[in-house]
Write a protein that holds these residues in place. Sequence first.
Motif, PDB file in Angstrom:
ATOM      1  N   UNK A  34       0.833  -1.200   0.000  1.00 46.75           N
ATOM      2  CA  UNK A  34       0.000   0.000   0.000  1.00 46.75           C
ATOM      3  C   UNK A  34       0.873   1.257   0.000  1.00 46.75           C
ATOM      4  N   UNK A  35       1.891   1.274   0.849  1.00 45.36           N
ATOM      5  CA  UNK A  35       2.804   2.412   0.907  1.00 45.36           C
ATOM      6  C   UNK A  35       3.524   2.583  -0.423  1.00 45.36           C
ATOM      7  N   UNK A  36       3.990   1.486  -0.993  1.00 51.23           N
ATOM      8  CA  UNK A  36       4.708   1.556  -2.264  1.00 51.23           C
ATOM      9  C   UNK A  36       3.805   2.062  -3.380  1.00 51.23           C
ATOM     10  N   UNK A  37       2.599   1.512  -3.481  1.00 50.04           N
ATOM     11  CA  UNK A  37       1.705   1.898  -4.572  1.00 50.04           C
ATOM     12  C   UNK A  37       1.160   3.302  -4.400  1.00 50.04           C
ATOM     13  N   UNK A  38       0.985   3.757  -3.163  1.00 48.90           N
ATOM     14  CA  UNK A  38       0.530   5.135  -2.975  1.00 48.90           C
ATOM     15  C   UNK A  38       1.572   6.135  -3.469  1.00 48.90           C
ATOM     16  N   UNK A  39       2.823   5.696  -3.567  1.00 46.76           N
ATOM     17  CA  UNK A  39       3.862   6.567  -4.116  1.00 46.76           C
ATOM     18  C   UNK A  39       3.943   6.481  -5.639  1.00 46.76           C
ATOM     19  N   UNK A  40       3.161   5.565  -6.222  1.00 50.36           N
ATOM     20  CA  UNK A  40       3.131   5.472  -7.683  1.00 50.36           C
ATOM     21  C   UNK A  40       3.962   4.361  -8.270  1.00 50.36           C
ATOM     22  N   UNK A  41       4.282   3.337  -7.487  1.00 53.71           N
ATOM     23  CA  UNK A  41       5.101   2.237  -7.985  1.00 53.71           C
ATOM     24  C   UNK A  41       4.488   0.907  -7.542  1.00 53.71           C
ATOM     25  N   UNK A  42       4.591  -0.105  -8.398  1.00 51.09           N
ATOM     26  CA  UNK A  42       4.114  -1.445  -8.076  1.00 51.09           C
ATOM     27  C   UNK A  42       5.320  -2.333  -7.799  1.00 51.09           C
ATOM     28  N   UNK A  43       5.238  -3.160  -6.757  1.00 52.08           N
ATOM     29  CA  UNK A  43       6.315  -4.085  -6.434  1.00 52.08           C
ATOM     30  C   UNK A  43       5.743  -5.492  -6.359  1.00 52.08           C
ATOM     31  N   UNK A  44       5.880  -6.237  -7.444  1.00 52.17           N
ATOM     32  CA  UNK A  44       5.426  -7.627  -7.463  1.00 52.17           C
ATOM     33  C   UNK A  44       6.484  -8.572  -6.911  1.00 52.17           C
ATOM     34  N   UNK A  45       7.589  -8.027  -6.442  1.00 47.90           N
ATOM     35  CA  UNK A  45       8.642  -8.863  -5.902  1.00 47.90           C
ATOM     36  C   UNK A  45       8.494  -9.173  -4.430  1.00 47.90           C
ATOM     37  N   UNK A  46       7.380  -8.776  -3.817  1.00 47.16           N
ATOM     38  CA  UNK A  46       7.235  -8.948  -2.369  1.00 47.16           C
ATOM     39  C   UNK A  46       7.134 -10.409  -1.942  1.00 47.16           C
ATOM     40  N   UNK A  47       6.760 -11.283  -2.868  1.00 45.58           N
ATOM     41  CA  UNK A  47       6.766 -12.712  -2.529  1.00 45.58           C
ATOM     42  C   UNK A  47       8.193 -13.171  -2.225  1.00 45.58           C
ATOM     43  N   UNK A  48       9.129 -12.766  -3.075  1.00 43.89           N
ATOM     44  CA  UNK A  48      10.527 -13.103  -2.823  1.00 43.89           C
ATOM     45  C   UNK A  48      11.059 -12.437  -1.576  1.00 43.89           C
ATOM     46  N   UNK A  49      10.653 -11.185  -1.340  1.00 41.85           N
ATOM     47  CA  UNK A  49      11.072 -10.478  -0.127  1.00 41.85           C
ATOM     48  C   UNK A  49      10.536 -11.163   1.116  1.00 41.85           C
ATOM     49  N   UNK A  50       9.285 -11.610   1.057  1.00 43.10           N
ATOM     50  CA  UNK A  50       8.663 -12.313   2.183  1.00 43.10           C
ATOM     51  C   UNK A  50       9.428 -13.595   2.504  1.00 43.10           C
ATOM     52  N   UNK A  51       9.740 -14.379   1.474  1.00 44.86           N
ATOM     53  CA  UNK A  51      10.426 -15.652   1.688  1.00 44.86           C
ATOM     54  C   UNK A  51      11.842 -15.414   2.206  1.00 44.86           C
ATOM     55  N   UNK A  52      12.556 -14.450   1.612  1.00 42.03           N
ATOM     56  CA  UNK A  52      13.912 -14.177   2.077  1.00 42.03           C
ATOM     57  C   UNK A  52      13.892 -13.633   3.500  1.00 42.03           C
ATOM     58  N   UNK A  53      12.904 -12.793   3.823  1.00 41.22           N
ATOM     59  CA  UNK A  53      12.777 -12.294   5.186  1.00 41.22           C
ATOM     60  C   UNK A  53      12.519 -13.405   6.179  1.00 41.22           C
ATOM     61  N   UNK A 303      -0.447   7.647 -10.942  1.00 40.15           N
ATOM     62  CA  UNK A 303       0.829   7.287 -11.564  1.00 40.15           C
ATOM     63  C   UNK A 303       0.934   5.811 -11.875  1.00 40.15           C
ATOM     64  N   UNK A 304       0.075   4.978 -11.279  1.00 40.50           N
ATOM     65  CA  UNK A 304       0.114   3.549 -11.573  1.00 40.50           C
ATOM     66  C   UNK A 304      -0.389   3.241 -12.966  1.00 40.50           C
ATOM     67  N   UNK A 305      -1.161   4.174 -13.539  1.00 41.52           N
ATOM     68  CA  UNK A 305      -1.620   4.011 -14.894  1.00 41.52           C
ATOM     69  C   UNK A 305      -2.793   3.084 -15.051  1.00 41.52           C
ATOM     70  N   UNK A 306      -3.468   2.707 -13.948  1.00 43.19           N
ATOM     71  CA  UNK A 306      -4.604   1.791 -14.045  1.00 43.19           C
ATOM     72  C   UNK A 306      -5.777   2.397 -14.796  1.00 43.19           C
ATOM     73  N   UNK A 307      -5.887   3.729 -14.734  1.00 43.32           N
ATOM     74  CA  UNK A 307      -7.065   4.371 -15.318  1.00 43.32           C
ATOM     75  C   UNK A 307      -6.791   5.019 -16.664  1.00 43.32           C
TER      76      UNK A 307
END
Length: 308
Positions: A34-53, A303-307
Amino acid sequence: MSETDLGLWGVPLAMLAGAIRVSTPFLFVSLGECLTERSGRINLGLEGTLVFGAMAGYAIAYETGSPWLGVLAAAVCGAGFGLAHGAMCSLARVNDIAIGIALMLLGMGLAFFFGKPYVQPVAPDLPSIPFGFWSDIPQLRAALDVNALFLVGVALALAMAWMFRATRIGLVIRATGDGAEAARALGVDPVRVRTLATAAGGALAGVGGAYLSLYYPGSWNEGISSGQGLMAVALVIFARWKPVNCLWAALLFGGAGALGPALQSVGVTGGYYLFYAAPYVLTLGLLIAASSPSRALAGAPAALGFNR
């Protein structure tokens, strides 16, 4: 009915306990996204971040004997992945989604490689708070054992909602999410804001991973995540990019994940494994509902460009 035989009352009790326990990683990852996307960026890498964490938190907790140092290490590793994602996405002609997928695969691969020595050793667990101390019913006491990280996540959701609504930092993040021009009008560098927001979001995802390995289920193995990092992205869309809604949505996903074990606790075993698919079915249903033309992606940062 005896104190230890709750009958069908065991189902809502088990789902209450499961909703709290299962929802915590969803909550942290979704707040980070939510914090990342509110700044205008998408992070689909959080699955890898979750596992590495999860791996890093478990390893550091085992080596130091402190689960909280494990949580801190997971947050630092998650911030590192987020910082790398933000830095690469700031380059010209680089796609956010492609970088996210690449970092997801990298994070999972590194976790599997470095985590092999920690599959068997037992690390100390994170503590829980016994809110059911007043009851003589073991099931109720177990249901009301709440991990401290869940309470931290609830407080964080409220704090983020207040930040977006009433602080300059929140205004800067929201303006950056509406576009680079809006951010520059406030005198800020949109690249820096998005990079820092992505790093902070990665740190929260890392904490969610540490919860998985240090409390529930409380061990490290290569299949620990089960796609929760990716499901959290759908959760953010369903929550309409609002932190408090992320809390309720995480509890909903947690309750869906607890459905199978809750029914098994009262002897319902027919189609048992099908109930484990409930979170995935819910994810698909929510994405279909969120894609309705009449209300598609309302509240999405421009900025996400969804619309477009």
